[in-house]
Write a protein that holds these residues in place. Structure first.
Motif, PDB file in Angstrom:
ATOM      1  N   ALA A  29      91.617 -34.328 -50.788  1.00  0.00           N
ATOM      2  CA  ALA A  29      91.442 -33.904 -49.397  1.00  0.00           C
ATOM      3  C   ALA A  29      92.024 -32.511 -49.211  1.00  0.00           C
ATOM      4  N   PRO A  97      88.391 -34.915 -46.007  1.00  0.00           N
ATOM      5  CA  PRO A  97      87.950 -35.538 -47.263  1.00  0.00           C
ATOM      6  C   PRO A  97      87.051 -34.592 -48.057  1.00  0.00           C
ATOM      7  N   MET A 104      87.933 -43.791 -50.537  1.00  0.00           N
ATOM      8  CA  MET A 104      88.748 -43.689 -49.320  1.00  0.00           C
ATOM      9  C   MET A 104      88.346 -44.757 -48.314  1.00  0.00           C
ATOM     10  N   ARG A 108      90.586 -47.594 -46.611  1.00  0.00           N
ATOM     11  CA  ARG A 108      90.729 -47.571 -45.147  1.00  0.00           C
ATOM     12  C   ARG A 108      89.684 -48.533 -44.568  1.00  0.00           C
ATOM     13  N   CYS A 120      91.292 -39.524 -42.952  1.00  0.00           N
ATOM     14  CA  CYS A 120      92.547 -38.828 -43.296  1.00  0.00           C
ATOM     15  C   CYS A 120      93.195 -38.151 -42.092  1.00  0.00           C
ATOM     16  N   LYS A 125      97.253 -42.448 -42.444  1.00  0.00           N
ATOM     17  CA  LYS A 125      95.855 -42.565 -42.879  1.00  0.00           C
ATOM     18  C   LYS A 125      95.628 -41.800 -44.181  1.00  0.00           C
ATOM     19  N   LEU A 126      96.177 -40.583 -44.253  1.00  0.00           N
ATOM     20  CA  LEU A 126      96.018 -39.743 -45.441  1.00  0.00           C
ATOM     21  C   LEU A 126      96.549 -40.457 -46.679  1.00  0.00           C
ATOM     22  N   ALA A 129      94.255 -43.443 -47.568  1.00  0.00           N
ATOM     23  CA  ALA A 129      92.981 -43.015 -48.149  1.00  0.00           C
ATOM     24  C   ALA A 129      93.149 -42.520 -49.582  1.00  0.00           C
ATOM     25  N   LEU A 130      94.276 -41.841 -49.852  1.00  0.00           N
ATOM     26  CA  LEU A 130      94.498 -41.292 -51.195  1.00  0.00           C
ATOM     27  C   LEU A 130      95.222 -42.277 -52.114  1.00  0.00           C
ATOM     28  N   HIS A 188      89.390 -32.921 -38.364  1.00  0.00           N
ATOM     29  CA  HIS A 188      90.155 -33.939 -39.088  1.00  0.00           C
ATOM     30  C   HIS A 188      91.633 -33.937 -38.726  1.00  0.00           C
TER      31      HIS A 188
END
Length: 191
Positions: A29, A97, A104, A108, A120, A125-126, A129-130, A188
């Motif tokens: 990201a 992203p 991801m 999520r 993200c 959240k980031l 997702a990662l 984002h």
DNA sequence: AGTTTGATTGGCT
DNA sequence: GCCAATCAAACTC
């Protein structure tokens, strides 16, 4: 990214991280929102009272990843700054992203398919997702030895805005310091 | 030793 | 807008 670029004041490093890429495994990201935490002199920093079990990686050399559990529920990722022994870090708050969007979306799982801006758009959240969790606390983002790294592809955001940090308690004296930085043109950014 | 707080998010009123 | 989830640290006895 080179380590010496990161070995300084988090408030100066933070805006430089906008546009850089955070890669974890096959997922990546572009960073669009960050916050600086200066360490001992910052009453909102986890290092304000010295080292603890949780914050020990903030004392690692610049370029280390500091991951902590927030509200006992979510993970948050930081890039450690300053030379070894001096605490300070930049919180990665949101990203765009770039790669591995299907992975991801799987992580999520509450996000509707195709909703890119929900993958993200926040520190918790980031990390979700990662796939970043406490196992990666202390990883070196410069060498990428543990398959997480910071990359610079030369992209520079068209504009950068700054303002007070998010979520700090009312009693924090530093709550109005403009140490949050983001790209105002990005969809984002966290809300 | 027990209580409160916090660098958040998602679900419900 | 309000609230629960859930854990480490900081507080308060």
């Amino acid at each position: 990214m080179e380590r010496d670029v990161l070995a300084g004041d988090p408030v100066e490093i933070a805006p430089l991280l906008l546009g850089k890429i955070l890669r974890s495994g096959a997922v990546a990201a572009r960073i669009v929102e960050v916050e600086a935490y200066r360490g001992a002199g910052d009453d909102a920093s986890h290092a304000r009272n010295g080292p603890t079990r949780r914050n020990s990686s903030m004392y690692a050399p610049a370029g280390a990843l500091y991951v902590y559990l927030c509200y006992g529920v979510h993970h948050c990722a930081n890039v450690v700054c300053w030379p070894k022994g001096v605490p300070g870090a930049v919180l990665l708050r949101a990203g765009e992203p770039l790669a591995g969007m299907a992975e991801m979306a799987t992580r999520r799982r509450r996000v509707a398919p195709g909703d890119m801006t929900e993958l993200c758009s926040g520190p918790g959240k980031l990390c979700e997702a990662l796939g970043i969790d406490l196992d990666l606390d202390g990883a070196d983002l410069v060498t990428g030895a543990r398959d997480v790294e910071l990359l610079d592809d030369g992209f520079v955001p068209g504009s950068v805005r700054s303002g007070p940090r998010i979520g700090l308690g009312d009693r924090r004296a530093s709550r109005s310091e403009p140490w949050r930085f983001w790209d105002p043109t990005s969809p984002h950014v966290s809300r």
